[in-house]
Design an enzyme around this catalytic site. Structure first.
Site, PDB file in Angstrom:
ATOM      1  CG  HIS A 516      -1.937  -1.107   1.200  1.00 52.59           C
ATOM      2  ND1 HIS A 516      -2.768  -1.382   2.261  1.00 52.59           N
ATOM      3  CD2 HIS A 516      -2.245  -2.018   0.246  1.00 52.59           C
ATOM      4  CE1 HIS A 516      -3.535  -2.423   1.956  1.00 52.59           C
ATOM      5  NE2 HIS A 516      -3.220  -2.826   0.743  1.00 52.59           N
TER       6      HIS A 516
HETATM    7  P1  FAD Z   1      -1.256   1.579 -10.331  1.00 52.76           P
HETATM    8  O1  FAD Z   1      -2.549   0.861 -10.276  1.00 52.76           O
HETATM    9  O2  FAD Z   1      -0.020   0.799 -10.065  1.00 52.76           O
HETATM   10  O3  FAD Z   1      -1.180   2.244 -11.766  1.00 52.76           O
HETATM   11  C1  FAD Z   1      -0.036   2.801 -12.313  1.00 52.76           C
HETATM   12  C2  FAD Z   1       0.038   2.377 -13.771  1.00 52.76           C
HETATM   13  O4  FAD Z   1       0.969   3.231 -14.423  1.00 52.76           O
HETATM   14  C3  FAD Z   1       0.547   0.955 -13.951  1.00 52.76           C
HETATM   15  O5  FAD Z   1      -0.346   0.233 -14.777  1.00 52.76           O
HETATM   16  C4  FAD Z   1       1.920   1.134 -14.587  1.00 52.76           C
HETATM   17  O6  FAD Z   1       2.276   0.106 -15.477  1.00 52.76           O
HETATM   18  C5  FAD Z   1       1.751   2.465 -15.301  1.00 52.76           C
HETATM   19  N1  FAD Z   1       3.001   3.207 -15.510  1.00 52.76           N
HETATM   20  C6  FAD Z   1       3.948   3.486 -14.600  1.00 52.76           C
HETATM   21  N2  FAD Z   1       4.945   4.191 -15.159  1.00 52.76           N
HETATM   22  C7  FAD Z   1       4.605   4.356 -16.456  1.00 52.76           C
HETATM   23  C8  FAD Z   1       5.251   4.985 -17.569  1.00 52.76           C
HETATM   24  N3  FAD Z   1       6.431   5.581 -17.439  1.00 52.76           N
HETATM   25  N4  FAD Z   1       4.631   4.953 -18.785  1.00 52.76           N
HETATM   26  C9  FAD Z   1       3.418   4.349 -18.932  1.00 52.76           C
HETATM   27  N5  FAD Z   1       2.785   3.731 -17.920  1.00 52.76           N
HETATM   28  C10 FAD Z   1       3.366   3.738 -16.700  1.00 52.76           C
HETATM   29  N6  FAD Z   1      -5.356  -2.678  -2.409  1.00 52.76           N
HETATM   30  C11 FAD Z   1      -6.585  -3.017  -1.961  1.00 52.76           C
HETATM   31  O7  FAD Z   1      -7.433  -2.143  -1.776  1.00 52.76           O
HETATM   32  N7  FAD Z   1      -6.892  -4.307  -1.683  1.00 52.76           N
HETATM   33  C12 FAD Z   1      -5.984  -5.324  -1.801  1.00 52.76           C
HETATM   34  O8  FAD Z   1      -6.324  -6.479  -1.544  1.00 52.76           O
HETATM   35  C13 FAD Z   1      -4.680  -4.995  -2.257  1.00 52.76           C
HETATM   36  N8  FAD Z   1      -3.709  -5.939  -2.375  1.00 52.76           N
HETATM   37  C14 FAD Z   1      -2.538  -5.623  -3.021  1.00 52.76           C
HETATM   38  C15 FAD Z   1      -1.664  -6.654  -3.386  1.00 52.76           C
HETATM   39  C16 FAD Z   1      -0.565  -6.355  -4.208  1.00 52.76           C
HETATM   40  C17 FAD Z   1       0.368  -7.470  -4.598  1.00 52.76           C
HETATM   41  C18 FAD Z   1      -0.346  -5.029  -4.671  1.00 52.76           C
HETATM   42  C19 FAD Z   1       0.834  -4.690  -5.562  1.00 52.76           C
HETATM   43  C20 FAD Z   1      -1.196  -4.002  -4.273  1.00 52.76           C
HETATM   44  C21 FAD Z   1      -2.291  -4.286  -3.457  1.00 52.76           C
HETATM   45  N9  FAD Z   1      -3.200  -3.302  -3.116  1.00 52.76           N
HETATM   46  C22 FAD Z   1      -4.418  -3.629  -2.596  1.00 52.76           C
HETATM   47  C23 FAD Z   1      -2.901  -1.883  -3.359  1.00 52.76           C
HETATM   48  C24 FAD Z   1      -3.577  -1.289  -4.583  1.00 52.76           C
HETATM   49  O9  FAD Z   1      -3.718  -2.254  -5.608  1.00 52.76           O
HETATM   50  C25 FAD Z   1      -2.732  -0.085  -5.062  1.00 52.76           C
HETATM   51  O10 FAD Z   1      -2.593   0.827  -4.002  1.00 52.76           O
HETATM   52  C26 FAD Z   1      -3.390   0.641  -6.223  1.00 52.76           C
HETATM   53  O11 FAD Z   1      -3.662  -0.288  -7.246  1.00 52.76           O
HETATM   54  C27 FAD Z   1      -2.480   1.764  -6.730  1.00 52.76           C
HETATM   55  O12 FAD Z   1      -3.148   2.447  -7.756  1.00 52.76           O
HETATM   56  P2  FAD Z   1      -2.419   3.588  -8.632  1.00 52.76           P
HETATM   57  O13 FAD Z   1      -3.422   4.038  -9.635  1.00 52.76           O
HETATM   58  O14 FAD Z   1      -1.855   4.599  -7.717  1.00 52.76           O
HETATM   59  O15 FAD Z   1      -1.222   2.835  -9.339  1.00 52.76           O
END
Ligand code: FAD
Length: 581
Positions: A516
């Protein structure tokens, strides 16, 4: 008026459509003609977009879908498609996609300088494609503190929920945790709810009852296909600024396609114009700001990155909620489960569980951090030699371990709003290489105190008959469990001989991540309350990097809500309330 024959035909169609929708949303995947490989991109002269969103993840997908209702949107995602990948779509493969360290893996492993193995999503749908699926909202006080419009928040969560969220079929391990929590005093039982309430509850999940995962990528189906273009394996290298005016203005982004060719995607010019929006996650968004010349001047100059704007807060205030778990072996195999039940204590410690992973032959041959009940692991290897490669070698060599060693489940505790914080900095100018990240787990004494409280609560739960019934052992002495858990935890933190004598030491030595991690682009320091990057025009950050604390017990609900919420807010800003969706 329709003839009898036509009416009969319509009736059959209606019945078929009812039957189809009752089959569950996972059966037929909508076709997305607007999702293409990045190499299909041709920048026709004059072609421009109202919004360019970097990162098709948890926030990026609902945001792109919403903005596409009225504007031309380009969504650039560095990973591939989640569709057709069983390691993503099946609950029982959760740990296998995390253990895949190939360059095309949907999970990119990284190790924080603390020595904890971690993972970043690299796939359309982002974290929702590799996470444990638990879905739960933030508290009203969190929403207030964020300064969000409560009514729009209450409309945005259900927008997500009706598309991809389910109630779980509670597994025996999760039911035992629920009853054990109540007996240990984490009460009352609040039933099935998305709400963040003290006590014990069962939350939502993005896995349907067949164990099929639904993701943020599915939310793209709610967009306007005529206005939406999604490119996969489009790795954005940097944001391009026009620095001629009073302040720098984002005008384009540079990205590399699946064949390694460079492209430039351009923002539409004009009054009231759109933005480049970073939704690249808590590692990706601060990394891209730094690579684009927004950060501490001195650090940028060291890497010869032309400085666009000095801001010493980029990459600062990184936090990760520390997690520690206790492994409980069982005499018989247990049904697999990821998080379904949670205990929310007033002390700011959350208790959850998972069970039944690592039992299959595939599983025994891979390392997968928290979900492995591997005995021995890396603790025998000198700290200096501990690396991802060593972990992989270990995994390759462990086929001969007795299968019984893998039977059981975890009860874990994690800290809400850790006071220990760290930072992110670039190691080089290669966007594909993760930056250096430090979380400083347990550097604040109150975090350690809460971990000890969490472990003590787990001790009480383990003593209840509910757990004994599953483990087949009347009562495990806590020292035995701690001892096993020290060996089972996969991190690269050196172990101590007094790990089980002192719970504090146990917390420090067995710390792992619940993934997280957040921060790096805090509101008020890097972005303003509208998530616009301060000091430049045409650039916003909308994702988990803007959070000071991770919302609720688990963040994905609020990150997806935020994508939808900010999409509607931006539409309202530009079009007025009535004209927006
Ligand atoms: P992300 O969803 O990571 O999105 C970022 C995106 O940007 C990615 O697809 C990446 O590929 C892309 N990206 C990055 N850099 C670039 C670039 N330079 N060019 C193009 N694309 C790029 N949360 C819950 O609520 N419940 C759970 O059960 C839970 N379990 C988890 C288990 C795991 C293993 C993980 C990793 C996370 C978990 N989480 C859970 C946390 C939650 O999934 C994350 O906090 C959330 O998905 C983050 O969202 P975000 O939009 O900030 O980033």
């Amino acid at each position: 008026m329709a003839s009898v024959k036509q009416q009969f035909f319509l009736m059959i169609l209606l019945l078929l459509s009812i039957f189809r929708s009752s089959q569950g949303r996972g059966f037929t995947k909508p076709r997305y003609p607007y999702i293409k490989k990045a190499s299909s991109f041709s920048s026709a002269p004059g072609e421009a977009y109202d919004y360019i969103i970097v990162g098709g993840g948890t926030a990026g997908c609902p945001l792109a879908a919403t903005l596409s209702h009225k504007f031309k949107v380009l969504l650039l995602e560095r990973g591939g498609s989640p569709y057709g990948n069983r390691n993503i779509s099946r609950l029982q493969n959760f740990h296998i996609s995390l253990a895949d360290t190939s360059p095309s893996s949907p999970a990119q492993a990284f190790i924080s300088t603390d020595g904890v193995i971690n993972a970043r999503a690299r796939v359309l749908g982002g974290g929702t494609c590799i996470n444990a699926g638990f879905y739960t909202r933030a508290s009203p006080s969190y929403v207030n503190a964020a300064g969000w419009d409560g009514q729009l928040v209450n409309e945005s969560y259900p927008w997500v929920e009706k598309r991809i969220v389910y109630w779980p079929n509670v597994a025996p391990w999760q039911a035992a945790l629920r009853d054990g929590l109540l007996e240990a005093g984490v009460s009352p039982f609040n039933g099935y709810t998305f709400d963040h309430i003290y006590g014990t509850k069962v939350g939502g999940t993005i896995f349907d009852r067949r164990g099929f995962r639904h993701t943020a990528a599915d939310l793209l189906a709610a967009g306007n296909p005529n206005n939406l273009r999604v490119l996969l394996r489009a790795s954005v290298q940097k944001i391009v600024f026009d620095t001629q005016g009073r302040r720098p203005k984002a005008v384009a982004v540079q990205f590399k396609d699946d064949n390694g060719r460079q492209h430039q995607a351009v923002l539409e010019e004009g009054a009231g114009g759109g933005d480049v929006i970073l939704s690249a996650g808590a590692i990706g968004s601060p990394q891209l700001l730094l690579l684009s010349g927004i950060g501490t001047k001195h650090d940028l100059e060291k890497l010869r990155i032309p400085v666009v704007l000095h801001n010493q807060h980029v990459g600062k205030g990184m936090s990760d909620n520390p997690m520690n778990s206790i492994f409980i072996p069982t005499k018989k195999p247990v049904r697999q489960s990821l998080i379904q039940t949670v205990g929310i204590t007033k002390m700011g410690t959350f208790i959850e569980a998972s069970s039944g992973f690592s039992q299959s032959s595939d599983s025994i041959q891979c390392h997968h951090g928290i979900m492995s009940a591997e005995i021995g692991q890396l603790s025998a290897i000198p700290p200096a030699q501990r690396s991802l490669e060593v972990a992989q070698k270990y995994a390759r060599n462990k086929q001969n371990l007795p299968r019984e060693a893998f039977r059981g489940g975890f009860i874990l505790e994690k800290i809400d709003g850790p006071l220990s914080t760290g930072e992110l900095s670039l190691l080089n100018t290669d966007v594909d290489c993760s930056p250096s990240v430090t979380f400083n787990y347990f550097s604040h004494p109150y975090d350690l105190k809460r971990c000890v409280y969490g472990i003590r609560t787990i001790e009480k739960i383990v003593r209840t008959k509910h757990i004994a019934r599953l483990s087949g052992v009347d009562e495990y002495p806590i020292e035995v469990l701690l001892n096993m858990s020290v060996k089972a935890n996969l991190n690269l933190v050196p172990k101590h001989t007094n790990d089980t004598a002192s719970i504090q030491q146990f917390c420090r030595d067995t710390v792992i991540t619940i993934w997280h991690y957040h921060g790096g682009c805090h509101v008020g320091k890097v972005v303003d309350h509208d998530y616009r990057v301060m000091g430049v025009a045409g650039l916003r950050v909308i994702d988990g990097s803007t959070f000071v604390n991770s919302p609720g017990t688990n963040p994905q609900a609020t990150v997806m809500m935020m994508g939808r919420y900010m999409g509607v807010k931006i539409l309202r800003e530009r079009l007025g309330r009535e004209a927006a969706v």
